[in-house]
Design a protein around this motif. Structure first.
Motif, PDB file in Angstrom:
ATOM      1  N   ALA A   1      -8.668   1.819   7.780  1.00 39.97           N
ATOM      2  CA  ALA A   1      -8.291   2.230   6.424  1.00 39.97           C
ATOM      3  C   ALA A   1      -9.442   1.997   5.451  1.00 39.97           C
ATOM      4  O   ALA A   1      -9.727   2.833   4.585  1.00 39.97           O
ATOM      5  N   LEU A   2     -10.135   0.848   5.610  1.00 37.49           N
ATOM      6  CA  LEU A   2     -11.274   0.551   4.738  1.00 37.49           C
ATOM      7  C   LEU A   2     -12.376   1.588   4.897  1.00 37.49           C
ATOM      8  O   LEU A   2     -12.994   2.017   3.914  1.00 37.49           O
ATOM      9  N   LEU A   3     -12.589   2.007   6.150  1.00 40.05           N
ATOM     10  CA  LEU A   3     -13.591   3.043   6.423  1.00 40.05           C
ATOM     11  C   LEU A   3     -13.180   4.340   5.717  1.00 40.05           C
ATOM     12  O   LEU A   3     -14.018   5.029   5.117  1.00 40.05           O
ATOM     13  N   GLY A   4     -11.892   4.643   5.758  1.00 43.37           N
ATOM     14  CA  GLY A   4     -11.370   5.840   5.085  1.00 43.37           C
ATOM     15  C   GLY A   4     -11.620   5.779   3.587  1.00 43.37           C
ATOM     16  O   GLY A   4     -12.082   6.758   2.987  1.00 43.37           O
ATOM     17  N   VAL A   5     -11.364   4.613   3.000  1.00 36.88           N
ATOM     18  CA  VAL A   5     -11.600   4.448   1.554  1.00 36.88           C
ATOM     19  C   VAL A   5     -13.080   4.687   1.248  1.00 36.88           C
ATOM     20  O   VAL A   5     -13.443   5.400   0.298  1.00 36.88           O
ATOM     21  N   GLY A   6     -13.950   4.100   2.077  1.00 35.13           N
ATOM     22  CA  GLY A   6     -15.394   4.244   1.880  1.00 35.13           C
ATOM     23  C   GLY A   6     -15.821   5.698   1.973  1.00 35.13           C
ATOM     24  O   GLY A   6     -16.625   6.177   1.158  1.00 35.13           O
ATOM     25  N   ILE A   7     -15.270   6.427   2.955  1.00 30.94           N
ATOM     26  CA  ILE A   7     -15.651   7.839   3.129  1.00 30.94           C
ATOM     27  C   ILE A   7     -15.202   8.660   1.919  1.00 30.94           C
ATOM     28  O   ILE A   7     -15.979   9.442   1.355  1.00 30.94           O
ATOM     29  N   VAL A   8     -13.948   8.460   1.496  1.00 35.71           N
ATOM     30  CA  VAL A   8     -13.440   9.218   0.335  1.00 35.71           C
ATOM     31  C   VAL A   8     -14.291   8.912  -0.904  1.00 35.71           C
ATOM     32  O   VAL A   8     -14.681   9.822  -1.643  1.00 35.71           O
ATOM     33  N   ALA A   9     -14.606   7.614  -1.112  1.00 41.18           N
ATOM     34  CA  ALA A   9     -15.403   7.230  -2.292  1.00 41.18           C
ATOM     35  C   ALA A   9     -16.783   7.888  -2.242  1.00 41.18           C
ATOM     36  O   ALA A   9     -17.267   8.423  -3.241  1.00 41.18           O
ATOM     37  N   THR A  10     -17.404   7.879  -1.058  1.00 43.18           N
ATOM     38  CA  THR A  10     -18.737   8.467  -0.927  1.00 43.18           C
ATOM     39  C   THR A  10     -18.695   9.971  -1.194  1.00 43.18           C
ATOM     40  O   THR A  10     -19.538  10.504  -1.934  1.00 43.18           O
ATOM     41  N   VAL A  11     -17.707  10.644  -0.602  1.00 40.07           N
ATOM     42  CA  VAL A  11     -17.583  12.093  -0.826  1.00 40.07           C
ATOM     43  C   VAL A  11     -17.385  12.364  -2.325  1.00 40.07           C
ATOM     44  O   VAL A  11     -18.007  13.272  -2.894  1.00 40.07           O
ATOM     45  N   GLY A  12     -16.548  11.554  -2.970  1.00 40.93           N
ATOM     46  CA  GLY A  12     -16.287  11.725  -4.403  1.00 40.93           C
ATOM     47  C   GLY A  12     -17.560  11.574  -5.231  1.00 40.93           C
ATOM     48  O   GLY A  12     -17.811  12.356  -6.149  1.00 40.93           O
ATOM     49  N   ILE A  13     -18.360  10.564  -4.894  1.00 41.72           N
ATOM     50  CA  ILE A  13     -19.598  10.331  -5.655  1.00 41.72           C
ATOM     51  C   ILE A  13     -20.581  11.485  -5.433  1.00 41.72           C
ATOM     52  O   ILE A  13     -21.204  11.972  -6.381  1.00 41.72           O
TER      53      ILE A  13
ATOM     54  N   GLY B   1      -2.518   6.145  -0.056  1.00 45.19           N
ATOM     55  CA  GLY B   1      -3.128   4.906  -0.545  1.00 45.19           C
ATOM     56  C   GLY B   1      -4.638   4.934  -0.367  1.00 45.19           C
ATOM     57  O   GLY B   1      -5.397   4.586  -1.283  1.00 45.19           O
ATOM     58  N   ILE B   2      -5.084   5.368   0.809  1.00 43.34           N
ATOM     59  CA  ILE B   2      -6.524   5.405   1.108  1.00 43.34           C
ATOM     60  C   ILE B   2      -7.238   6.400   0.181  1.00 43.34           C
ATOM     61  O   ILE B   2      -8.264   6.095  -0.420  1.00 43.34           O
ATOM     62  N   VAL B   3      -6.655   7.596   0.071  1.00 46.20           N
ATOM     63  CA  VAL B   3      -7.295   8.655  -0.721  1.00 46.20           C
ATOM     64  C   VAL B   3      -7.361   8.272  -2.203  1.00 46.20           C
ATOM     65  O   VAL B   3      -8.407   8.435  -2.851  1.00 46.20           O
ATOM     66  N   THR B   4      -6.267   7.741  -2.745  1.00 47.87           N
ATOM     67  CA  THR B   4      -6.271   7.423  -4.176  1.00 47.87           C
ATOM     68  C   THR B   4      -7.227   6.271  -4.480  1.00 47.87           C
ATOM     69  O   THR B   4      -7.923   6.293  -5.504  1.00 47.87           O
ATOM     70  N   LEU B   5      -7.286   5.277  -3.591  1.00 42.74           N
ATOM     71  CA  LEU B   5      -8.204   4.160  -3.813  1.00 42.74           C
ATOM     72  C   LEU B   5      -9.656   4.637  -3.740  1.00 42.74           C
ATOM     73  O   LEU B   5     -10.489   4.293  -4.603  1.00 42.74           O
ATOM     74  N   GLY B   6      -9.959   5.450  -2.733  1.00 42.00           N
ATOM     75  CA  GLY B   6     -11.325   5.981  -2.589  1.00 42.00           C
ATOM     76  C   GLY B   6     -11.713   6.827  -3.787  1.00 42.00           C
ATOM     77  O   GLY B   6     -12.819   6.696  -4.327  1.00 42.00           O
TER      78      GLY B   6
ATOM     79  N   ILE C   1       0.825  -1.216   0.000  1.00 46.05           N
ATOM     80  CA  ILE C   1       0.000   0.000   0.000  1.00 46.05           C
ATOM     81  C   ILE C   1       0.858   1.265   0.000  1.00 46.05           C
ATOM     82  O   ILE C   1       0.472   2.289  -0.560  1.00 46.05           O
ATOM     83  N   LEU C   2       2.042   1.197   0.594  1.00 44.17           N
ATOM     84  CA  LEU C   2       2.905   2.384   0.637  1.00 44.17           C
ATOM     85  C   LEU C   2       3.310   2.791  -0.775  1.00 44.17           C
ATOM     86  O   LEU C   2       3.173   3.943  -1.172  1.00 44.17           O
ATOM     87  N   GLY C   3       3.799   1.815  -1.540  1.00 45.95           N
ATOM     88  CA  GLY C   3       4.240   2.113  -2.905  1.00 45.95           C
ATOM     89  C   GLY C   3       3.081   2.459  -3.821  1.00 45.95           C
ATOM     90  O   GLY C   3       3.174   3.364  -4.645  1.00 45.95           O
ATOM     91  N   THR C   4       1.957   1.745  -3.644  1.00 45.70           N
ATOM     92  CA  THR C   4       0.811   1.964  -4.535  1.00 45.70           C
ATOM     93  C   THR C   4       0.261   3.381  -4.387  1.00 45.70           C
ATOM     94  O   THR C   4       0.025   4.069  -5.381  1.00 45.70           O
TER      95      THR C   4
ATOM     96  N   LEU D   1      -7.576  -4.745  -4.310  1.00 45.07           N
ATOM     97  CA  LEU D   1      -6.736  -3.593  -3.957  1.00 45.07           C
ATOM     98  C   LEU D   1      -6.721  -3.369  -2.445  1.00 45.07           C
ATOM     99  O   LEU D   1      -5.726  -2.890  -1.890  1.00 45.07           O
ATOM    100  N   ALA D   2      -7.835  -3.712  -1.789  1.00 49.34           N
ATOM    101  CA  ALA D   2      -7.944  -3.416  -0.356  1.00 49.34           C
ATOM    102  C   ALA D   2      -7.387  -4.524   0.526  1.00 49.34           C
ATOM    103  O   ALA D   2      -7.451  -4.414   1.748  1.00 49.34           O
ATOM    104  N   ARG D   3      -6.853  -5.584  -0.106  1.00 50.90           N
ATOM    105  CA  ARG D   3      -6.339  -6.694   0.705  1.00 50.90           C
ATOM    106  C   ARG D   3      -5.218  -6.165   1.599  1.00 50.90           C
ATOM    107  O   ARG D   3      -4.363  -5.393   1.169  1.00 50.90           O
TER     108      ARG D   3
END
Lengths: 222, 221
Positions: B180-192, A180-185, A89-92, B172-174
């Protein structure tokens, strides 16, 4: 030092040419460009990871007519070079962040190249109106040469940035995780938005929901 | 593909005009072929073939000009809808699924094969149909197969992307923890929400770059 930088530069030119000017076989899609660039840099899985994320971004792009759009293919080449060999995740996250910057710069380059091509045609309108075959071929080839130059410059810029980040990354581990979190989201939101636009009419959006359900079932069965 | 590109592609088909490459008909046809045009690159063969055929048949220049103008819009819109919002995202989604479930190379090769069957098939069909159609080329654009493709393109792509999203997202989330998963969900929701209602013209790239800037700032702080 990034492994095989010369080959990556060459791959960048192939990717840049494929985007619009030659064949459009779609080796310029981030999934392909990133995975191959990762393989060249010695880490195909890291290349695929950044390629998959940037591909999700690219699903939002609909290149109609004279639309301006980012060059995610060259972004994926730079992203794969930055992410190769770094821990998951760091590199990605760092790689995709760099890829987004390069995609933005590449998109600006595309617009500049279109303007230059247009000016070139304007300068030779008289000869075109006389059916001068030499000028038709020359305009065509000069357009290709401009694309080669754009791809070279953008890829070189991306690789230099990737090398700088690998040497002097001004980031904490926490910062890299945030990236990683921001780009994936952001990639997921871009893909969802793109898919809703692809469906078009509200009644057709049920197809997106149906696909989503199928994907979730597939995920549970794995 | 614009005028110069059409002229570059048409030129070999015009060499056989009476008088050859030194003749007046060749030269005038070349001038016409280099005038303004815009169309989808995979379907441009319809215009190239049809316009070259009309030049060979000695159709009056005004009619050729009208055919040229009439083809530009439909070729662009049909190609855009069929390829850019249909087969390309569908092939991309299939490639993503293959890549994350089987292997990177299977994904890449699967995507390229699927996409290029359409790419090469359309280009070959378009040039051949254009040449056969001449002034009547419009009948090919209005054919039942094209109508069906236009109808299913968008829904097929939306369905394929929907199918790929959970599988690609999970791959990707493995290794990410719950926070972190919650963070991804929040960013995705805000983006949408931004893309659908608050700021539809922002675009995924600029949203992503904004997020990257905030993440770097948060990392430093």
């Amino acid at each position: 030092m990034i492994a095989n930088a010369g080959w990556l530069l060459l791959w960048g030119v192939v990717v840049g040419l494929d985007l619009i000017c030659v064949a459009q076989t779609m080796v310029s899609r981030p999934l392909v460009a990133g995975t191959v660039a990762g393989a060249i840099a010695g880490d195909p899985v890291a290349g695929m990871a950044v390629g998959v994320i940037l591909e999700l971004f690219a699903l939002e792009v609909q290149p109609f007519g004279a639309t301006r759009y980012p060059d995610y293919g060259l972004g994926a080449v730079a992203a794969a070079a930055a992410a190769a060999g770094a821990p998951a995740i760091l590199g990605t996250g760092v790689g995709v962040s760099l890829g987004l910057i390069v995609a933005f710069v590449g998109g600006k380059g595309l617009h500049l190249r279109r303007i230059r091509n247009g000016l070139d045609v304007d300068r030779h309108l008289d000869q075109l109106e006389q059916g001068n075959l030499r000028i038709i071929y020359a305009l065509h080839l000069r357009g290709l040469a401009r694309e080669v130059l754009r791809s070279l410059i953008v890829t070189a810029f991306g690789l230099l940035l990737a090398e700088a980040i690998r040497r002097w990354a001004p980031l904490t581990v926490q910062g890299a995780v945030y990236l990683g979190i921001v780009t994936l989201g952001a990639a997921v939101s871009a893909a969802v938005t793109g898919a809703i636009r692809l469906a078009g009419r509200k009644s057709a959006q049920q197809w997106f929901v149906l696909g989503l359900l199928g994907g979730l079932v597939g995920l549970m069965l794995r | 593909m614009i005028g110069v590109g059409v002229a570059f592609s048409s030129e070999p088909l015009l060499r056989d005009l009476p008088g050859g490459v030194q003749g007046q008909r060749y030269r005038k046809a070349l001038v016409r072929s280099a005038s303004y045009f815009n169309g989808h690159p995979y379907l441009i063969g319809l215009a190239v073939g049809a316009l070259a055929r009309t030049e060979h048949e000695g159709v009056p220049p005004e009619q050729i000009g009208r055919l040229r103008s009439a083809l530009a819009g439909p070729l662009g819109s049909v190609g855009d809808k069929m390829v850019w919002t249909g087969t390309l995202p569908s092939a991309s989604a299939v490639g993503l699924v293959l890549a994350v479930t089987l292997s990177p190379m299977v994904g890449v090769v699967g995507f390229l094969v699927l996409h290029n069957i359409v790419n090469i098939g359309l280009r070959v069909w378009a040039l051949s149909a254009g040449w056969r159609g001449g002034m009547q080329v419009a009948k090919f654009l209005g054919g039942a197969a094209i109508k069906l493709c236009l109808k299913v393109a968008g829904p097929m792509a939306a369905c394929a992307v929907g199918l790929a999203l959970p599988l690609a997202g999970a791959w990707l989330a493995r290794g990410l923890d719950m926070k972190a998963l919650l963070g991804v969900g929040i960013v995705a929701t805000v983006g949408i929400v931004f893309a659908r209602s608050l700021w539809p013209t922002l675009g995924g790239l600029r949203f992503g770059l904004g997020g990257v800037a905030l993440a770097v700032l948060a990392g430093w702080l």
